[in-house]
Design a protein around this motif. Structure first.
Motif, PDB file in Angstrom:
ATOM      1  N   LYS A  34       0.837  -1.189   0.000  1.00  0.00           N
ATOM      2  CA  LYS A  34       0.000   0.000   0.000  1.00  0.00           C
ATOM      3  C   LYS A  34       0.877   1.246   0.000  1.00  0.00           C
ATOM      4  O   LYS A  34       1.997   1.235   0.508  1.00  0.00           O
ATOM      5  N   LYS A  61       2.254   4.702   1.214  1.00  0.00           N
ATOM      6  CA  LYS A  61       2.398   5.326   2.519  1.00  0.00           C
ATOM      7  C   LYS A  61       1.986   6.790   2.418  1.00  0.00           C
ATOM      8  O   LYS A  61       1.999   7.379   1.347  1.00  0.00           O
ATOM      9  N   GLU A  94      -6.123  -7.883   3.380  1.00  0.00           N
ATOM     10  CA  GLU A  94      -5.283  -6.693   3.471  1.00  0.00           C
ATOM     11  C   GLU A  94      -4.848  -6.434   4.903  1.00  0.00           C
ATOM     12  O   GLU A  94      -5.518  -6.799   5.861  1.00  0.00           O
ATOM     13  N   SER A  95      -3.691  -5.808   5.012  1.00  0.00           N
ATOM     14  CA  SER A  95      -3.162  -5.379   6.296  1.00  0.00           C
ATOM     15  C   SER A  95      -2.813  -3.895   6.157  1.00  0.00           C
ATOM     16  O   SER A  95      -3.128  -3.262   5.147  1.00  0.00           O
ATOM     17  N   GLU A  96      -2.148  -3.358   7.136  1.00  0.00           N
ATOM     18  CA  GLU A  96      -1.747  -1.954   7.045  1.00  0.00           C
ATOM     19  C   GLU A  96      -0.687  -1.754   5.972  1.00  0.00           C
ATOM     20  O   GLU A  96      -0.528  -0.646   5.450  1.00  0.00           O
ATOM     21  N   GLN A  97       0.053  -2.832   5.637  1.00  0.00           N
ATOM     22  CA  GLN A  97       1.159  -2.693   4.692  1.00  0.00           C
ATOM     23  C   GLN A  97       0.834  -3.181   3.271  1.00  0.00           C
ATOM     24  O   GLN A  97       1.319  -2.610   2.308  1.00  0.00           O
TER      25      GLN A  97
END
Length: 254
Positions: A176, A178, A210-213
């Protein structure tokens, strides 16, 4: 008297029905004219756009071949997008693949060939059909919201045509971006889900992890063929075309 009033009531009823029916016919006729006018505009605008882009191509070619090629690629993208009906008619997967290549190509020009994208196709694509603009919408979302320039974690777009079970599989991976996120209506993904459900009912699978990254998407849809001709399995890697690194997906570690 009863018969007299009954006939009068029936006459008034059918007279009102006749008026309402005439109003409905006028509305239908107006909608038909509006539709024909919209169709006429749709025929004019793409032609105007295509002619304009061809003019820009001719003017830019003496000054910059790369710019000229970018304009021609944009022309091909627009031509394909405008030619595809908004309904769920089927299209050849080879046309979708070519469209994806063009979208990646023009984005490579935008980012000075710094995009790290590994695009692979495995299996027999000959005469395989699916509803249009599903695959390309996924790719466009990646290009818009993903971090596509990390050499250690390149974008993965793997497309597999499995003749054994009659399914097309799309698996994607991307980091994703930043920082501040781009404004998004979410219409693209929502539109994909609605069109898949409408056309394939319960025969498709769409999983998003999905994750934060990072962001992973797995899509499985049934394929259809218009002929029984067979072509040997092929593998196309856009990473080679753009001189990018090919790295197998692996867990992201900050």
């Amino acid at each position: 008297m009863f018969v007299k009033y009954a006939l009068l009531s029936f006459s008034i009823y059918y007279f009102r029905q006749s008026i309402n029916r005439e109003k409905e016919l006028r509305i239908i006729e107006k909608e038909k004219l509006d539709t024909e006018y919209a169709f006429l505009r749709a025929q004019i605008n793409p032609r105007f756009l295509n002619n304009t882009l061809n003019f820009f191509f001719a003017k830019s070619l003496p000054h910059s071949e790369e710019l000229a090629n970018g304009i021609m690629t944009l022309s091909e993208i627009m031509r394909y997008s405008l030619a595809i009906d908004s309904d769920d008619r089927m299209t050849l997967i080879d046309q979708e693949i070519e469209h994806i290549k063009n979208v990646i190509k023009i984005n490579q020009l935008r980012f000075n060939h710094k995009l790290q994208i590994d695009f692979k196709i495995e299996g027999n694509t000959h005469n395989v059909r699916l509803i249009p603009l599903i695959l390309i919408t996924v790719v466009e979302n990646i290009l818009k919201h993903g971090n596509c320039t990390d050499q250690n974690y390149p974008v993965k777009i793997f497309l597999t045509i499995n003749e054994a079970d009659g399914y097309v599989y799309l698996n994607t991976f991307n980091l994703k971006k930043k920082g501040p996120k781009e404004l998004s209506s979410g219409i693209g993904l929502d539109n994909i889900k609605k069109r898949l459900a409408h056309h394939y009912q319960e025969r498709f699978i769409l999983n998003i992890t999905e994750s934060e990254q990072d962001y992973l998407l797995d899509l499985s849809i049934p394929s259809s063929t218009s002929a029984s001709e067979v072509k040997q399995s092929t593998q196309i890697t856009l990473a080679e075309q753009f001189t990018l690194h090919t790295i197998k997906p692996k867990p992201y570690t900050p």
